[in-house]
Design a protein around this motif. Structure first.
Motif, PDB file in Angstrom:
ATOM      1  N   LEU A  21       0.824  -1.207   0.000  1.00 33.49           N
ATOM      2  CA  LEU A  21       0.000   0.000   0.000  1.00 33.49           C
ATOM      3  C   LEU A  21       0.857   1.254   0.000  1.00 33.49           C
ATOM      4  O   LEU A  21       0.532   2.245  -0.658  1.00 33.49           O
ATOM      5  CB  LEU A  21      -0.958  -0.012   1.188  1.00 33.49           C
ATOM      6  N   GLY A  76     -11.930   0.783   6.135  1.00 32.48           N
ATOM      7  CA  GLY A  76     -12.111  -0.582   6.634  1.00 32.48           C
ATOM      8  C   GLY A  76     -13.154  -1.408   5.893  1.00 32.48           C
ATOM      9  O   GLY A  76     -13.745  -0.983   4.899  1.00 32.48           O
ATOM     10  N   CYS A  88      -7.988  -5.566   5.264  1.00 31.92           N
ATOM     11  CA  CYS A  88      -9.231  -4.828   5.060  1.00 31.92           C
ATOM     12  C   CYS A  88     -10.234  -5.713   4.338  1.00 31.92           C
ATOM     13  O   CYS A  88     -11.435  -5.581   4.504  1.00 31.92           O
ATOM     14  CB  CYS A  88      -8.963  -3.562   4.270  1.00 31.92           C
TER      15      CYS A  88
HETATM   16  P1  NAP Z   1      -5.085   3.788  11.215  1.00 35.20           P
HETATM   17  O1  NAP Z   1      -4.934   3.665  12.666  1.00 35.20           O
HETATM   18  O2  NAP Z   1      -6.242   4.578  10.688  1.00 35.20           O
HETATM   19  O3  NAP Z   1      -3.704   4.431  10.678  1.00 35.20           O
HETATM   20  C1  NAP Z   1      -3.477   4.635   9.314  1.00 35.20           C
HETATM   21  C2  NAP Z   1      -2.478   5.761   9.163  1.00 35.20           C
HETATM   22  O4  NAP Z   1      -3.064   6.980   9.609  1.00 35.20           O
HETATM   23  C3  NAP Z   1      -1.215   5.563  10.010  1.00 35.20           C
HETATM   24  O5  NAP Z   1      -0.097   6.024   9.298  1.00 35.20           O
HETATM   25  C4  NAP Z   1      -1.504   6.440  11.203  1.00 35.20           C
HETATM   26  O6  NAP Z   1      -0.348   6.835  11.901  1.00 35.20           O
HETATM   27  C5  NAP Z   1      -2.178   7.615  10.525  1.00 35.20           C
HETATM   28  N1  NAP Z   1      -2.922   8.512  11.405  1.00 35.20           N
HETATM   29  C6  NAP Z   1      -3.345   8.294  12.679  1.00 35.20           C
HETATM   30  N2  NAP Z   1      -3.997   9.406  13.129  1.00 35.20           N
HETATM   31  C7  NAP Z   1      -3.967  10.317  12.143  1.00 35.20           C
HETATM   32  C8  NAP Z   1      -4.478  11.644  11.992  1.00 35.20           C
HETATM   33  N3  NAP Z   1      -5.162  12.277  12.950  1.00 35.20           N
HETATM   34  N4  NAP Z   1      -4.272  12.271  10.826  1.00 35.20           N
HETATM   35  C9  NAP Z   1      -3.612  11.670   9.809  1.00 35.20           C
HETATM   36  N5  NAP Z   1      -3.102  10.432   9.894  1.00 35.20           N
HETATM   37  C10 NAP Z   1      -3.284   9.757  11.038  1.00 35.20           C
HETATM   38  O7  NAP Z   1      -5.138   2.362  10.490  1.00 35.20           O
HETATM   39  P2  NAP Z   1      -4.162   1.127  10.708  1.00 35.20           P
HETATM   40  O8  NAP Z   1      -4.430   0.508  12.027  1.00 35.20           O
HETATM   41  O9  NAP Z   1      -2.769   1.519  10.369  1.00 35.20           O
HETATM   42  O10 NAP Z   1      -4.648   0.145   9.543  1.00 35.20           O
HETATM   43  C11 NAP Z   1      -5.744  -0.703   9.666  1.00 35.20           C
HETATM   44  C12 NAP Z   1      -6.976  -0.118   8.996  1.00 35.20           C
HETATM   45  O11 NAP Z   1      -6.695   0.151   7.636  1.00 35.20           O
HETATM   46  C13 NAP Z   1      -8.140  -1.087   8.994  1.00 35.20           C
HETATM   47  O12 NAP Z   1      -9.319  -0.385   9.266  1.00 35.20           O
HETATM   48  C14 NAP Z   1      -8.141  -1.622   7.566  1.00 35.20           C
HETATM   49  O13 NAP Z   1      -9.386  -2.104   7.139  1.00 35.20           O
HETATM   50  C15 NAP Z   1      -7.720  -0.408   6.819  1.00 35.20           C
HETATM   51  N6  NAP Z   1      -7.185  -0.764   5.511  1.00 35.20           N
HETATM   52  C16 NAP Z   1      -7.916  -0.469   4.402  1.00 35.20           C
HETATM   53  C17 NAP Z   1      -7.462  -0.836   3.150  1.00 35.20           C
HETATM   54  C18 NAP Z   1      -8.247  -0.523   1.907  1.00 35.20           C
HETATM   55  O14 NAP Z   1      -7.689  -0.619   0.812  1.00 35.20           O
HETATM   56  N7  NAP Z   1      -9.507  -0.162   2.013  1.00 35.20           N
HETATM   57  C19 NAP Z   1      -6.250  -1.506   3.030  1.00 35.20           C
HETATM   58  C20 NAP Z   1      -5.520  -1.781   4.197  1.00 35.20           C
HETATM   59  C21 NAP Z   1      -5.998  -1.398   5.429  1.00 35.20           C
HETATM   60  P3  NAP Z   1       0.075   6.105  13.290  1.00 35.20           P
HETATM   61  O15 NAP Z   1       0.341   4.684  12.940  1.00 35.20           O
HETATM   62  O16 NAP Z   1       1.273   6.848  13.692  1.00 35.20           O
HETATM   63  O17 NAP Z   1      -1.091   6.264  14.222  1.00 35.20           O
END
Ligand code: NAP
Length: 516
Positions: free
Chosen positions: A188, A289, A321
């Motif tokens: 990604l 998600g 996801c």
């Molecule tokens: P996340 O907690 O939302 O974090 C994603 C990114 O956003 C990280 O780099 C995070 O940094 C950053 N972030 C956190 N707070 C932020 C803010 N206020 N402003 C801007 N950026 C911020 O998600 P995750 O736990 O890494 O990943 C899992 C999620 O991703 C699941 O819900 C999954 O379904 C989804 N996902 C979706 C797809 C798709 O294609 N639809 C693919 C893969 C994953 P930090 O890590 O430093 O908090």
């Protein structure tokens, strides 16, 4: 520039002794590098911050994978300045040269695929096959976007008019933020970043703090492929600290985000505000998600369905996801299918993914472990616990593959994304009811339907409302270039990574007319 037609990169077979030895050697190389320090990368300079993010191995949480400089507010400004400086020349670099960088980077991933896989094994707990498949996906994404950029550079034909020479072309947007999640830290991050870059943009990359080391490996690889300084700037940092300033900044032209629903919604709202000095409305893509359903009715091959339900739900510990976290099964075959599913789930081998026999590793960190265990407690009130339900004793964030049966469509474990190895099996009255249940969440990312009846399949194709629908196969494992990926409703903006239109997000169309 002539390049051969696109072909997906095959995954490696680890039964082959040579592949196995090469992966073992890569794991050893990675082991020797555990605990290394990694700076920020701003305008090609290595910048050390006073604060650090320590990336840990989820299988052995006392083992440090990487020590990363944690970006502070001033680094956001510095990175944007470096990005805009680089944009002046990168945006005018011929598209052939930009595409050539991606093709060289793809070749480097092929050569370093075991090293990239090894860092994911240590940093996010990916089993070998999953990690290798992800490296192959990064190759596909860069090969695909390089070709797309060349195609789009030719422009589009518009209607002719006498007395004018007209032109319609695509130009880049500017400098944007790429904010990536930890669960596909190679694919990604590569996809969003290199699509932006090949279109002529510059990027501030903010990877997830649990996958910083993987991101540092990628940035090094792109530099080795010949990417000029400042085109990709690496801001490892806490989303809670630098996320808002990066999104809010008036110099940020676009935000490409993949991650959770809540952070995605927050970014959407914040990016909509126009700040003093801002010259544009920010363009935002949000891929979020899923709560994906695998629907099985009496017309299905039940053995095949059982195998794919288990693979969809528990691949990479359910932390995809696209994970099929709901199995929706019509009542007439429910009691027949359930034991087959349980048999498959019992075959899963949980353990440290350094071991090639392991098919399910630890969940990513203690916060994920706690959240998943909380949902398991909720599940005990909402369904019957058939399998698993506990964390494994000892070190590492291991949760047993967990199956609940008799879950209703309104239950929280049927509505909310758990992002862990928890499957809700849900009875449906019949095919129609199964489709209703499949569509009954706010998400709409992936879904599967199992049937041998062409008429039913035709109805399912019309009615199951998801961005990626699979018939008679698991809900995970999209191939880039083959299955353009992105979700409906609260799963995101449906930008379809690896699809024919993905690069449009990173470009603006310009119409030029010259009177003769
Ligand atoms: P996340 O907690 O939302 O974090 C994603 C990114 O956003 C990280 O780099 C995070 O940094 C950053 N972030 C956190 N707070 C932020 C803010 N206020 N402003 C801007 N950026 C911020 O998600 P995750 O736990 O890494 O990943 C899992 C999620 O991703 C699941 O819900 C999954 O379904 C989804 N996902 C979706 C797809 C798709 O294609 N639809 C693919 C893969 C994953 P930090 O890590 O430093 O908090």
């Amino acid at each position: 520039m002539i390049i051969p037609p696109f072909r997906t990169e095959p995954s490696l077979d680890f039964q082959d002794p040579q592949n196995r030895q090469e992966m073992e050697a890569a794991l050893k190389r990675m082991e020797a590098r555990l605990g290394e320090e990694y700076p920020l990368v701003i305008g090609g300079r290595r910048v050390v911050s006073s604060d650090q993010i320590i990336s840990l191995n989820p299988a052995h949480p006392d083992q440090v994978v990487g020590r990363h400089s944690a970006a502070q507010l001033e680094h956001v400004e510095q990175a944007l300045t470096a990005g805009w400086q680089a944009f002046a020349s990168w945006s005018r670099t011929p598209v052939e040269e930009r595409a050539a960088v991606l093709l060289r980077a793809a070749e480097l991933v092929r050569r370093r695929r075991h090293d990239l896989a090894a860092v994911m094994v240590y940093e996010v707990g990916k089993p070998w096959d999953e990690a290798d498949g992800e490296a192959a996906e990064a190759v596909d994404l860069m090969e695909w976007y390089a070709r797309q950029a060349l195609e789009m550079a030719a422009g589009k034909r518009t209607a002719p008019i006498s007395g004018e020479i007209t032109e319609f072309r695509y130009i880049p947007l500017g400098v944007g933020a790429v904010i990536s999640p930890w669960n596909f830290p190679v694919a990604l991050t590569t996809g969003m970043t290199t699509a932006a870059v090949v279109a002529g943009n510059c990027v501030i990359l903010k990877p997830a703090n649990t996958a910083c080391t993987t991101a540092a490996f990628l940035v090094q690889l792109w530099e080795d492929a010949g990417l000029p300084p400042g085109v990709i700037n690496l801001l490892t940092g806490r989303g809670s600290l630098v996320g808002d300033p990066l999104v809010d900044n008036p110099r940020t032209r676009f935000v490409a985000f993949t991650g959770s629903r809540d952070v995605g919604v927050r970014i959407n709202e914040r990016a909509a505000r126009v700040h003093p000095g801002q010259l544009w409305l920010k363009r935002v893509q949000l891929e979020m998600g899923g709560k994906n359903a695998v629907v099985v009715d009496e017309t299905a091959d039940l053995d095949q369905a059982a195998r794919d339900i288990a693979a969809s739900a528990f691949g990479f510990q359910g932390q995809k996801c696209s994970a099929g976290s709901r199995a929706v099964v019509v009542q007439s075959v429910y009691d027949q299918l359930l034991p087959k599913v349980l048999e498959r789930v019992r075959e899963i081998r949980v353990g440290d993914p350094v071991d090639p026999r392991v098919t399910m590793g630890p969940v990513v960190d203690s916060a994920a472990e706690e959240k998943i265990l909380d949902y398991i407690e909720i599940g005990k009130q909402e369904g019957e616990l058939l399998l698993g339900g506990r964390r494994r004793d000892g070190e590492g964030y291991y949760i047993e593959p967990t199956v609940f049966s008799g879950v209703s469509s309104e239950a929280r474990i049927a509505q909310e994304e758990i992002f862990g190895p928890v499957l809700a099996v849900m009875p449906a009255r019949d095919f129609e009811d199964g489709i209703r249940i499949a569509n009954s969440t706010e998400y709409g990312l992936t879904g599967s339907y199992f049937s041998r009846d062409p008429q039913r399949i035709a109805v399912a194709k019309e009615r199951i409302h998801v961005g990626n629908l699979y018939i008679n196969r698991r809900s995970t494992g999209a191939l880039m270039g083959v299955h353009p990926f992105g979700g409906f409703n609260m799963s995101g903006t449906d930008t379809k990574a690896g699809g024919p239109d993905y690069l449009l997000f990173f470009m603006q169309g310009q119409s030029i007319a010259e009177r003769l």
